[in-house]
Design a protein around this motif. Structure first.
Motif, mmCIF file in Angstrom:
data_model
loop_
_atom_site.group_PDB
_atom_site.id
_atom_site.type_symbol
_atom_site.label_atom_id
_atom_site.label_comp_id
_atom_site.label_asym_id
_atom_site.label_seq_id
_atom_site.Cartn_x
_atom_site.Cartn_y
_atom_site.Cartn_z
ATOM 1 N N LYS A 154 0.742 -1.227 0.059
ATOM 2 C CA LYS A 154 -0.143 0.136 -0.142
ATOM 3 C C LYS A 154 1.006 1.285 -0.001
ATOM 4 C CE LYS A 154 -3.806 -2.161 2.640
ATOM 5 N NZ LYS A 154 -4.602 -2.414 1.352
ATOM 6 N N VAL A 155 0.220 2.381 -0.508
ATOM 7 C CA VAL A 155 1.042 3.537 -0.790
ATOM 8 C C VAL A 155 0.347 4.686 0.211
ATOM 9 C CG1 VAL A 155 1.834 5.385 -2.219
ATOM 10 C CG2 VAL A 155 1.642 3.052 -2.881
ATOM 11 N N SER A 179 5.658 4.106 7.807
ATOM 12 C CA SER A 179 6.928 2.917 7.501
ATOM 13 C C SER A 179 6.823 1.956 8.625
ATOM 14 C CB SER A 179 8.147 3.752 7.685
ATOM 15 O OG SER A 179 9.188 2.673 7.592
ATOM 16 N N TRP A 180 6.393 2.003 9.783
ATOM 17 C CA TRP A 180 6.236 1.178 10.661
ATOM 18 C C TRP A 180 5.074 0.298 10.280
ATOM 19 C CZ3 TRP A 180 9.315 -0.871 14.320
ATOM 20 C CH2 TRP A 180 10.282 -0.418 14.717
ATOM 21 N N LEU A 181 4.053 0.879 10.068
ATOM 22 C CA LEU A 181 2.748 0.111 9.501
ATOM 23 C C LEU A 181 2.922 -0.696 8.342
ATOM 24 C CD1 LEU A 181 -0.182 2.911 9.931
ATOM 25 C CD2 LEU A 181 0.071 0.890 11.240
ATOM 26 N N GLY A 182 3.974 -0.533 7.581
ATOM 27 C CA GLY A 182 4.288 -1.322 6.448
ATOM 28 C C GLY A 182 3.940 -0.733 5.056
ATOM 29 N N PHE A 183 3.646 0.551 4.887
ATOM 30 C CA PHE A 183 3.230 1.390 3.781
ATOM 31 C C PHE A 183 4.434 1.817 3.068
ATOM 32 C CE2 PHE A 183 -0.814 2.419 6.083
ATOM 33 C CZ PHE A 183 -1.735 2.474 5.050
ATOM 34 N N HIS A 184 4.370 1.956 1.967
ATOM 35 C CA HIS A 184 5.500 2.603 0.801
ATOM 36 C C HIS A 184 4.925 4.170 0.701
ATOM 37 C CE1 HIS A 184 6.836 -1.482 -0.421
ATOM 38 N NE2 HIS A 184 5.703 -1.702 -0.165
ATOM 39 N N THR A 185 6.081 4.901 0.572
ATOM 40 C CA THR A 185 5.996 6.253 0.101
ATOM 41 C C THR A 185 6.195 6.611 -1.149
ATOM 42 O OG1 THR A 185 8.053 6.734 1.381
ATOM 43 C CG2 THR A 185 6.041 7.160 2.501
ATOM 44 N N PRO A 186 5.454 7.307 -1.877
ATOM 45 C CA PRO A 186 5.714 7.529 -3.508
ATOM 46 C C PRO A 186 7.201 8.548 -3.545
ATOM 47 C CG PRO A 186 4.058 8.882 -2.884
ATOM 48 C CD PRO A 186 4.317 7.971 -1.497
ATOM 49 N N GLU A 187 7.316 8.749 -4.965
ATOM 50 C CA GLU A 187 8.545 9.817 -5.087
ATOM 51 C C GLU A 187 8.168 11.163 -4.461
ATOM 52 O OE1 GLU A 187 10.950 11.453 -9.239
ATOM 53 O OE2 GLU A 187 9.428 9.685 -9.340
ATOM 54 N N VAL A 188 6.858 11.706 -4.949
ATOM 55 C CA VAL A 188 6.548 12.868 -4.003
ATOM 56 C C VAL A 188 5.352 12.403 -3.104
ATOM 57 C CG1 VAL A 188 5.693 15.136 -4.530
ATOM 58 C CG2 VAL A 188 7.176 14.074 -6.114
ATOM 59 N N GLU A 219 -0.426 17.778 -7.793
ATOM 60 C CA GLU A 219 -0.376 16.903 -8.905
ATOM 61 C C GLU A 219 0.675 15.732 -8.894
ATOM 62 O OE1 GLU A 219 -1.935 16.003 -12.324
ATOM 63 O OE2 GLU A 219 -2.543 17.817 -11.319
ATOM 64 N N ASN A 220 1.878 15.938 -8.587
ATOM 65 C CA ASN A 220 2.995 15.137 -8.344
ATOM 66 C C ASN A 220 2.522 13.910 -7.261
ATOM 67 O OD1 ASN A 220 4.319 15.968 -10.551
ATOM 68 N ND2 ASN A 220 5.930 16.992 -9.437
ATOM 69 N N LEU A 221 1.948 14.382 -6.263
ATOM 70 C CA LEU A 221 1.595 13.613 -5.246
ATOM 71 C C LEU A 221 0.486 12.145 -5.727
ATOM 72 C CD1 LEU A 221 1.263 12.269 -2.234
ATOM 73 C CD2 LEU A 221 -0.429 14.188 -1.743
ATOM 74 N N VAL A 222 -0.584 12.961 -6.442
ATOM 75 C CA VAL A 222 -1.441 11.918 -7.209
ATOM 76 C C VAL A 222 -0.645 11.277 -7.950
ATOM 77 C CG1 VAL A 222 -3.484 11.724 -8.725
ATOM 78 C CG2 VAL A 222 -3.173 13.624 -6.719
ATOM 79 N N THR A 223 0.215 11.705 -8.970
ATOM 80 C CA THR A 223 0.611 10.809 -10.104
ATOM 81 C C THR A 223 1.417 9.716 -9.630
ATOM 82 O OG1 THR A 223 1.996 12.530 -10.814
ATOM 83 C CG2 THR A 223 0.022 12.306 -11.967
ATOM 84 N N SER A 224 2.477 10.284 -8.748
ATOM 85 C CA SER A 224 3.601 9.518 -8.348
ATOM 86 C C SER A 224 2.754 8.072 -7.386
ATOM 87 C CB SER A 224 4.537 10.060 -7.756
ATOM 88 O OG SER A 224 4.166 10.885 -6.455
ATOM 89 N N ILE A 226 -0.091 6.946 -7.891
ATOM 90 C CA ILE A 226 -0.869 6.101 -8.795
ATOM 91 C C ILE A 226 0.240 4.905 -9.156
ATOM 92 C CG2 ILE A 226 -1.923 5.621 -10.690
ATOM 93 C CD1 ILE A 226 -3.479 7.957 -10.205
ATOM 94 N N ARG A 227 1.402 5.639 -9.615
ATOM 95 C CA ARG A 227 2.506 4.829 -10.312
ATOM 96 C C ARG A 227 3.110 3.945 -9.529
ATOM 97 N NH1 ARG A 227 4.722 7.181 -15.161
ATOM 98 N NH2 ARG A 227 6.843 6.372 -14.548
ATOM 99 N N LEU A 228 3.232 4.251 -8.176
ATOM 100 C CA LEU A 228 3.805 2.979 -7.199
ATOM 101 C C LEU A 228 2.818 2.207 -6.871
ATOM 102 C CD1 LEU A 228 6.023 2.134 -5.238
ATOM 103 C CD2 LEU A 228 5.238 4.085 -3.663
ATOM 104 N N ALA A 229 1.627 2.708 -6.749
ATOM 105 C CA ALA A 229 0.529 1.612 -6.486
ATOM 106 C C ALA A 229 0.302 0.416 -7.563
ATOM 107 C CB ALA A 229 -0.764 2.344 -6.112
ATOM 108 N N CYS A 230 0.473 1.045 -9.011
ATOM 109 C CA CYS A 230 0.409 0.151 -10.108
ATOM 110 C C CYS A 230 1.540 -0.561 -10.157
ATOM 111 C CB CYS A 230 0.390 0.956 -11.332
ATOM 112 S SG CYS A 230 -1.415 1.585 -11.666
ATOM 113 N N ALA A 231 2.773 -0.380 -9.758
ATOM 114 C CA ALA A 231 3.973 -0.944 -9.658
ATOM 115 C C ALA A 231 3.983 -2.098 -8.725
ATOM 116 C CB ALA A 231 5.054 -0.050 -9.591
#
Length: 248
Positions: A154-155, A179-188, A219-224, A226-231
């Motif tokens: 999850k992101v 991070s402790w929960l296990g989430f990933h953080t996107p580029e932005v 805008e970059n928060l949204v797009t990055s 989505i890109r990470l979630a898709c990956a």
């Protein structure tokens, strides 16, 4: 001689727009931590709603929750007595019939992307967000004590709005929590804005809307995200042999 640095360069760090075909199955949860009395009063919530509109524009499925609208009891610190007493379902959810934290748990566990919006309160996130953080210990402890990873692939991203306060301090605390929960953080991972030291909050929203860096970050928060979630979904699909976003 090289040109002097005069500030951040606008427009050169735009994250590429995701393929809409890859976004249709992405579930996005927007979580507002503002305590403002009426919908539409909170600037962090306004920016969150704008982000959700952009997610929806890419074909994502969105859900919005306002923590203030839910009856959420305090974390009672069962972990401090014995880690085995901090369980999921949370003991407070079991103990209090009117506790609505399970709505939040279910929504977090169902989403692919979580965007948490908070104002800054004396250099920290809001009290509502802190209550959310503490009650999420029931999820985190499932892994750290019981070995059951509930947050996977999850992101998480953040929207932080303040006045004469520190965004990096709030962001650092929340990124550590995610991070402790296990989430990933996107580029932005953060869209933010801090007001001037005149503390005239009446002009904030106009300045937020007019700040091209805040809007670019959103805008970059949204797009990055989505890109990470898709990956992550593609990675899971490759590991399990199933299909996911982007598969043909």
């Amino acid at each position: 001689m090289p040109a002097p640095l005069v500030g951040r360069k606008f427009g050169i760090n735009a994250i590429p727009v995701p393929d809409r075909d890859n976004c249709r199955m992405i579930q996005v949860l927007g979580l507002s931590g503002s305590s403002r009395q009426q919908p539409g009063m909170s600037k962090s919530e306004k920016l969150l709603m704008r982000a959700l509109e952009r997610f929806a524009g890419f074909g994502c499925q969105t859900r919005f929750l306002r923590l203030k609208d839910l009856k959420i009891h305090d974390c009672e610190g069962n972990y401090s007595e014995n880690p085995a007493y901090c369980t999921y379902p949370c003991q407070s959810s079991i103990k209090y019939d009117d506790d609505q934290m399970q709505v939040v748990y279910d929504s977090v566990l169902a989403c692919d992307i979580l965007i948490l919006a908070t104002p800054i309160r004396w250099n920290n996130h809001s009290a509502l967000v802190q209550k959310f953080v503490e009650r999420m210990n029931a999820i985190e402890n499932q892994f750290s004590w019981f070995g059951n990873r509930m947050i996977r692939d999850k992101v998480a991203g953040m929207i932080i709005i303040g006045h004469v306060d520190g965004i990096q301090h709030v962001a650092g605390n929340l990124m550590n929590f995610f991070s402790w929960l296990g989430f990933h953080t996107p580029e932005v991972a953060i869209a933010s804005w801090v007001g001037e030291n005149d503390e005239d909050t009446t002009k904030d929203w106009a300045q937020i809307e007019g700040n091209r860096y805040t809007q670019e970050d959103l805008e970059n928060l949204v797009t990055s995200s989505i890109r990470l979630a898709c990956a992550l979904k593609r990675h899971v699909a490759e590991e399990t042999g199933t299909t996911g976003p982007g598969d043909r």
